[in-house]
Design an enzyme around this catalytic site. Structure first.
Site, mmCIF file in Angstrom:
data_model
loop_
_atom_site.group_PDB
_atom_site.id
_atom_site.type_symbol
_atom_site.label_atom_id
_atom_site.label_comp_id
_atom_site.label_asym_id
_atom_site.label_seq_id
_atom_site.Cartn_x
_atom_site.Cartn_y
_atom_site.Cartn_z
ATOM 1 N N ARG A 175 11.672 10.573 4.013
ATOM 2 C CA ARG A 175 13.096 10.237 4.136
ATOM 3 C C ARG A 175 13.767 11.034 5.258
ATOM 4 O O ARG A 175 13.465 12.207 5.472
ATOM 5 C CB ARG A 175 13.791 10.515 2.807
ATOM 6 C CG ARG A 175 15.283 10.239 2.806
ATOM 7 C CD ARG A 175 15.896 10.544 1.449
ATOM 8 N NE ARG A 175 15.582 9.520 0.457
ATOM 9 C CZ ARG A 175 16.027 9.544 -0.799
ATOM 10 N NH1 ARG A 175 16.784 10.545 -1.222
ATOM 11 N NH2 ARG A 175 15.695 8.582 -1.635
ATOM 12 N N GLU A 234 6.860 3.105 0.477
ATOM 13 C CA GLU A 234 7.302 2.037 -0.422
ATOM 14 C C GLU A 234 6.131 1.349 -1.103
ATOM 15 O O GLU A 234 6.204 0.996 -2.280
ATOM 16 C CB GLU A 234 8.151 1.022 0.341
ATOM 17 C CG GLU A 234 9.539 1.521 0.725
ATOM 18 C CD GLU A 234 10.409 1.848 -0.470
ATOM 19 O OE1 GLU A 234 10.121 1.365 -1.583
ATOM 20 O OE2 GLU A 234 11.379 2.606 -0.306
ATOM 21 N N THR A 288 4.573 3.572 -9.363
ATOM 22 C CA THR A 288 4.061 4.936 -9.306
ATOM 23 C C THR A 288 5.221 5.902 -9.102
ATOM 24 O O THR A 288 6.182 5.581 -8.410
ATOM 25 C CB THR A 288 3.045 5.089 -8.161
ATOM 26 O OG1 THR A 288 2.081 4.034 -8.237
ATOM 27 C CG2 THR A 288 2.309 6.415 -8.237
ATOM 28 N N GLY A 295 -4.034 4.160 -8.402
ATOM 29 C CA GLY A 295 -3.921 2.965 -9.231
ATOM 30 C C GLY A 295 -3.459 1.730 -8.476
ATOM 31 O O GLY A 295 -3.090 1.788 -7.311
ATOM 32 N N TYR A 296 -3.499 0.580 -9.180
ATOM 33 C CA TYR A 296 -3.069 -0.700 -8.613
ATOM 34 C C TYR A 296 -3.708 -0.898 -7.230
ATOM 35 O O TYR A 296 -3.039 -0.954 -6.203
ATOM 36 C CB TYR A 296 -1.540 -0.780 -8.524
ATOM 37 C CG TYR A 296 -0.872 -0.623 -9.859
ATOM 38 C CD1 TYR A 296 -0.684 -1.722 -10.694
ATOM 39 C CD2 TYR A 296 -0.447 0.626 -10.308
ATOM 40 C CE1 TYR A 296 -0.077 -1.595 -11.946
ATOM 41 C CE2 TYR A 296 0.150 0.775 -11.553
ATOM 42 C CZ TYR A 296 0.323 -0.339 -12.361
ATOM 43 O OH TYR A 296 0.913 -0.194 -13.587
ATOM 44 N N TYR A 340 11.166 -7.071 -2.491
ATOM 45 C CA TYR A 340 11.704 -5.714 -2.600
ATOM 46 C C TYR A 340 11.289 -4.854 -1.412
ATOM 47 O O TYR A 340 12.128 -4.193 -0.785
ATOM 48 C CB TYR A 340 11.256 -5.027 -3.901
ATOM 49 C CG TYR A 340 11.463 -3.537 -3.805
ATOM 50 C CD1 TYR A 340 12.748 -3.000 -3.852
ATOM 51 C CD2 TYR A 340 10.392 -2.676 -3.564
ATOM 52 C CE1 TYR A 340 12.956 -1.632 -3.687
ATOM 53 C CE2 TYR A 340 10.595 -1.315 -3.399
ATOM 54 C CZ TYR A 340 11.882 -0.800 -3.461
ATOM 55 O OH TYR A 340 12.086 0.542 -3.286
ATOM 56 N N ASP A 390 15.073 -2.128 -6.851
ATOM 57 C CA ASP A 390 13.943 -1.585 -7.594
ATOM 58 C C ASP A 390 14.390 -1.307 -9.029
ATOM 59 O O ASP A 390 15.506 -1.676 -9.426
ATOM 60 C CB ASP A 390 13.395 -0.334 -6.909
ATOM 61 C CG ASP A 390 14.292 0.891 -7.091
ATOM 62 O OD1 ASP A 390 15.465 0.735 -7.489
ATOM 63 O OD2 ASP A 390 13.808 2.007 -6.834
#
Length: 376
Positions: free
Chosen positions: A36, A57, A63, A101-102, A140, A158
């Site tokens: 950021r 993102e 997560t 994950g994912y 998103y 989100d």
């Protein structure tokens, strides 16, 4: 109900006050995150790096921020630019992602980097439409990158923003049906100036104050405008449809260990759930409770012994794997697998469910040496 609807303010009436209040709060209370650009940095002339925003993102989908931070740092150390990621070996990317994950996200991450490098000269498109044309980028993520990286007016929605906006306007329609309405409301209150900071401000508000349980409404900069706060029921929003019980799938997993010690591993196919990841041999995962979980499915002949059952919950189903272990003196082989030394197991692209399986089958000394207890 008619009276309540009549008391509700219009978004267009509230927009200037809401955005100003929230941005002023964000300037004082924003989270410092590695991807950021803070308000003070922006004033000093720094601008967001679209590669950093995109990478964060994608990692943040499903997560937590704390889980993502070390992975974000690892990826930037390995591949500082999107063109570096595009040129990376796919297996190395999957190894670096292991535990987050994912895993479809990692496959799409690599594909997206390749498209950006090949078709866009290493630069991300700066519009929602252009971003959504890239692999793995949906509504998103496209809105978030457009707003945060390119200062585009976009409705970023989100989970945190859904919660804040649903409470702000006491949206009675349950999720996920309410998503289009919440996106419309979010777009109406998003300012044309600093839309990225506004989106991050709402995310920070949802993370620190407008939390799912016990929101600290007394500290919220928007409490004078919030219908849920006025009606003393913020925790009841967002409304949610009743959850259906997850279906159960069963299977067996086989952990073979030789004397060196090494564990027999193989690679999953490139498509489907956990595609391209590393695993121990096992059966198909079936929804039939009487499905094959017995030693008869062994990958090669050995003295297989039951070690217990491992349960792992995926997004759409619960998996129960009967775990077998065999200590072998002569290395068996199945398909195109290989024997991986225990000390380098942590370097393999093992998804969390496979870490659980190996940890179930291996002695405590092995678990500690390869740090397989982690779940993420």
């Amino acid at each position: 109900m008619t009276g309540l609807l009549q008391r509700r303010p219009k978004c267009t009436d509230q927009q200037p006050a809401l955005s100003q209040l929230l941005l002023e709060w964000y300037d004082r209370h924003h989270r410092d995150l590695p991807w950021r650009i803070s308000p003070s940095m922006a004033k000093a002339g720094h601008t967001p790096d679209p590669y950093h925003i995109w990478l964060s993102e994608v990692m943040l989908q499903q997560t937590t921020v704390q889980a993502v931070k070390p992975y974000f740092a690892k990826f930037l150390a390995l591949w500082p630019r999107v063109t570096d990621l595009a040129a990376a070996d796919s297996e190395d990317v999957m190894k670096a992602w292991a535990g987050l994950g994912y895993y479809a996200r990692a496959r799409n991450l690599k594909k997206c980097a390749e498209v950006v490098a090949r078709d866009h000269g290493g630069h991300f498109p700066d519009t929602e439409e252009g971003l959504k044309a890239l692999p793995g980028i949906g509504d998103y993520t496209a809105a978030a990158i457009a707003a945060i990286a390119f200062n585009r007016h976009a409705a970023v929605l989100d989970g945190n923003i859904e919660r804040v906006v649903s409470r702000l306007y006491a949206v009675e329609t349950p999720l996920p049906t309410a998503k289009p309405h919440l996106r419309s409301l979010t777009g109406l209150i998003t300012p044309t100036d600093r839309p990225g900071d506004f989106a991050q401000a709402v995310m920070d508000l949802g993370s620190s104050i407008c939390t799912p349980k016990r929101p600290v409404c007394s500290l919220c900069p928007l409490n004078a405008h919030c219908l849920a706060f006025r009606d003393h029921n913020p925790e009841t929003f967002p409304r949610k449809a009743a959850k259906k019980a997850k279906p159960v799938r069963v299977g067996a997993a086989f952990v073979a260990v030789d004397a060196t010690p090494a564990v027999y591993l193989q690679k999953r196919g490139e498509t489907g759930l956990l595609g391209g990841m590393t695993e121990v041999p096992g059966t198909e995962w079936t929804s039939r409770i009487d499905g094959e979980t017995s030693v008869s499915a062994q990958p090669f002949a050995a003295d297989w012994q039951v070690q217990g059952v491992v349960t792992h919950v995926f997004t759409h189903f619960e998996l129960r794997l009967t775990v077998y272990r065999a200590d072998v003196s002569k290395r068996g082989m199945a398909g195109n697998g290989w024997w991986e030394p225990v000390e380098t197991l942590k370097e393999q692209a093992l998804p969390t469910v496979m870490k659980k399986v190996i940890a179930q089958a291996m002695p405590d000394a092995f678990k500690q040496s390869v740090n397989l207890r982690g779940t993420s």
